[in-house]
Design a protein around this motif. Structure first.
Motif, PDB file in Angstrom:
ATOM      1  N   ARG A   6      30.811  64.335  16.246  1.00 30.31           N
ATOM      2  CA  ARG A   6      29.698  65.142  16.753  1.00 30.31           C
ATOM      3  C   ARG A   6      29.909  65.367  18.251  1.00 30.31           C
ATOM      4  O   ARG A   6      29.557  64.519  19.071  1.00 30.31           O
ATOM      5  CB  ARG A   6      28.369  64.436  16.501  1.00 30.31           C
ATOM      6  CG  ARG A   6      28.087  64.156  15.025  1.00 30.31           C
ATOM      7  CD  ARG A   6      26.761  63.438  14.852  1.00 30.31           C
ATOM      8  NE  ARG A   6      26.521  63.052  13.479  1.00 30.31           N
ATOM      9  CZ  ARG A   6      25.949  63.816  12.557  1.00 30.31           C
ATOM     10  NH1 ARG A   6      25.548  65.032  12.895  1.00 30.31           N
ATOM     11  NH2 ARG A   6      25.768  63.386  11.325  1.00 30.31           N
ATOM     12  N   CYS A   7      30.483  66.513  18.601  1.00 27.04           N
ATOM     13  CA  CYS A   7      30.834  66.774  19.998  1.00 27.04           C
ATOM     14  C   CYS A   7      30.122  67.995  20.572  1.00 27.04           C
ATOM     15  O   CYS A   7      30.380  68.378  21.713  1.00 27.04           O
ATOM     16  CB  CYS A   7      32.347  66.952  20.141  1.00 27.04           C
ATOM     17  SG  CYS A   7      33.026  68.285  19.135  1.00 27.04           S
ATOM     18  N   LEU A   8      29.236  68.625  19.805  1.00 19.87           N
ATOM     19  CA  LEU A   8      28.517  69.802  20.281  1.00 19.87           C
ATOM     20  C   LEU A   8      27.085  69.425  20.633  1.00 19.87           C
ATOM     21  O   LEU A   8      26.428  68.684  19.899  1.00 19.87           O
ATOM     22  CB  LEU A   8      28.511  70.904  19.219  1.00 19.87           C
ATOM     23  CG  LEU A   8      29.874  71.437  18.776  1.00 19.87           C
ATOM     24  CD1 LEU A   8      29.698  72.507  17.713  1.00 19.87           C
ATOM     25  CD2 LEU A   8      30.658  71.990  19.955  1.00 19.87           C
ATOM     26  N   ASN A   9      26.608  69.953  21.752  1.00 25.05           N
ATOM     27  CA  ASN A   9      25.218  69.715  22.140  1.00 25.05           C
ATOM     28  C   ASN A   9      24.349  70.896  21.718  1.00 25.05           C
ATOM     29  O   ASN A   9      24.829  71.863  21.114  1.00 25.05           O
ATOM     30  CB  ASN A   9      25.113  69.469  23.649  1.00 25.05           C
ATOM     31  CG  ASN A   9      25.772  70.579  24.461  1.00 25.05           C
ATOM     32  OD1 ASN A   9      25.736  71.741  24.071  1.00 25.05           O
ATOM     33  ND2 ASN A   9      26.375  70.219  25.585  1.00 25.05           N
ATOM     34  N   THR A  10      23.069  70.822  22.053  1.00 26.85           N
ATOM     35  CA  THR A  10      22.128  71.871  21.644  1.00 26.85           C
ATOM     36  C   THR A  10      22.495  73.221  22.244  1.00 26.85           C
ATOM     37  O   THR A  10      22.382  74.268  21.586  1.00 26.85           O
ATOM     38  CB  THR A  10      20.700  71.483  22.068  1.00 26.85           C
ATOM     39  OG1 THR A  10      20.379  70.200  21.514  1.00 26.85           O
ATOM     40  CG2 THR A  10      19.689  72.505  21.571  1.00 26.85           C
ATOM     41  N   PHE A  11      22.954  73.210  23.482  1.00 28.61           N
ATOM     42  CA  PHE A  11      23.339  74.459  24.151  1.00 28.61           C
ATOM     43  C   PHE A  11      24.505  75.125  23.426  1.00 28.61           C
ATOM     44  O   PHE A  11      24.487  76.343  23.184  1.00 28.61           O
ATOM     45  CB  PHE A  11      23.707  74.161  25.608  1.00 28.61           C
ATOM     46  CG  PHE A  11      24.102  75.369  26.401  1.00 28.61           C
ATOM     47  CD1 PHE A  11      23.144  76.267  26.851  1.00 28.61           C
ATOM     48  CD2 PHE A  11      25.434  75.611  26.706  1.00 28.61           C
ATOM     49  CE1 PHE A  11      23.502  77.388  27.586  1.00 28.61           C
ATOM     50  CE2 PHE A  11      25.802  76.724  27.437  1.00 28.61           C
ATOM     51  CZ  PHE A  11      24.832  77.613  27.883  1.00 28.61           C
ATOM     52  N   ASP A  12      25.522  74.342  23.070  1.00 28.16           N
ATOM     53  CA  ASP A  12      26.684  74.889  22.359  1.00 28.16           C
ATOM     54  C   ASP A  12      26.289  75.471  21.008  1.00 28.16           C
ATOM     55  O   ASP A  12      26.718  76.571  20.633  1.00 28.16           O
ATOM     56  CB  ASP A  12      27.741  73.799  22.158  1.00 28.16           C
ATOM     57  CG  ASP A  12      28.327  73.310  23.466  1.00 28.16           C
ATOM     58  OD1 ASP A  12      28.383  74.110  24.414  1.00 28.16           O
ATOM     59  OD2 ASP A  12      28.707  72.129  23.542  1.00 28.16           O
ATOM     60  N   ILE A  13      25.460  74.737  20.274  1.00 33.55           N
ATOM     61  CA  ILE A  13      25.065  75.189  18.939  1.00 33.55           C
ATOM     62  C   ILE A  13      24.208  76.450  19.024  1.00 33.55           C
ATOM     63  O   ILE A  13      24.342  77.375  18.212  1.00 33.55           O
ATOM     64  CB  ILE A  13      24.313  74.062  18.205  1.00 33.55           C
ATOM     65  CG1 ILE A  13      25.261  72.886  17.973  1.00 33.55           C
ATOM     66  CG2 ILE A  13      23.749  74.557  16.882  1.00 33.55           C
ATOM     67  CD1 ILE A  13      24.596  71.671  17.379  1.00 33.55           C
ATOM     68  N   THR A  14      23.326  76.500  20.034  1.00 33.40           N
ATOM     69  CA  THR A  14      22.485  77.689  20.203  1.00 33.40           C
ATOM     70  C   THR A  14      23.332  78.925  20.479  1.00 33.40           C
ATOM     71  O   THR A  14      23.132  79.988  19.876  1.00 33.40           O
ATOM     72  CB  THR A  14      21.486  77.476  21.349  1.00 33.40           C
ATOM     73  OG1 THR A  14      20.672  76.334  21.060  1.00 33.40           O
ATOM     74  CG2 THR A  14      20.598  78.700  21.523  1.00 33.40           C
TER      75      THR A  14
END
Length: 221
Positions: free
Chosen positions: A35-43
């Motif tokens: 799990r290397c993606l944060n909320t900003f990346d996913i958005t």
């Protein structure tokens, strides 16, 4: 004999529609993936997936030839439909917190056969989407260069007169697709960073177009 065939057919249908069993509790959140993606990346991944080259390629053509000023209502309807789809994905993502997107959601809720169909549809969707974006980008670059790329390509390869193909092989679009693959090969974090940069640039261009459009708008139209 009829009973045997009925039993075989019944077993076949049962296997086609069997659903994947999900773990409950904390086990449902376990995954071998990092799990290397944060909320900003996913958005930005979601925004970049929805806002593609189609908004540049089709908007002017549809407004001029088909919808006219009514294209505003077309975008409102499309936005509401997209919102409903996003809410469905959010609900499924909460109930089935596993990697696999619509394939896993279908496998858990409907059955294995339909998950198989959905999985291949997703692959086809991304293939066609990547090809169309690369083709649109190539067309814009060729237009900025005054058609130099297409003219040189046609002079070397000649025109193709097949109905299902373009007039010439688009090597620039092919190079763009290969570049996609190389970026994805760097890993999830690297490709997400590139996607975030391109999505922010895309949103910036859209905001600029909207602001300039309001400034030069003619209310008499």
């Amino acid at each position: 004999r009829h009973k045997i065939l009925g039993h075989v057919f019944s077993g076949f249908c049962t296997k086609m529609n069997r659903c994947k069993q999900m773990n409950t509790g904390e086990e449902a959140l376990e995954t071998p993936l990092k799990r290397c993606l944060n909320t900003f990346d996913i958005t930005l991944l979601g925004v970049g997936h929805m806002v593609g080259a189609g908004i540049y390629v089709l908007t002017g053509t549809v407004a001029r030839d088909i919808a006219g000023p009514g294209i505003i209502f077309s975008f409102i309807i499309a936005g509401m439909t997209s919102m409903l789809a996003a809410l469905c994905y959010a609900e499924f993502g909460t109930r089935v917190p596993k990697a696999g997107s619509a394939y896993v959601y279908t496998y858990v809720s409907v059955g294995e056969f339909w998950a198989f169909v959905i999985g291949w549809n997703i692959i086809l969707e991304h293939m066609i989407g990547a090809a169309s974006v690369a083709r649109a980008w190539s067309g814009y670059v060729d237009s900025l260069l005054g058609g130099a790329i297409s003219n040189i390509t046609v002079s070397i390869t000649g025109e193709m007169h097949e109905q299902l193909f373009g007039k010439y092989p688009d090597f620039l679009a092919f190079a763009v697709c290969i570049s996609y693959a190389c970026v994805l090969g760097t890993g999830v974090k690297g490709s997400a960073m590139v996607n975030s940069i391109l999505t922010l640039v895309n949103l910036g261009v859209m905001i600029l177009v909207v602001v300039v459009g309001f400034y030069y708008a003619n209310l008499d139209n």
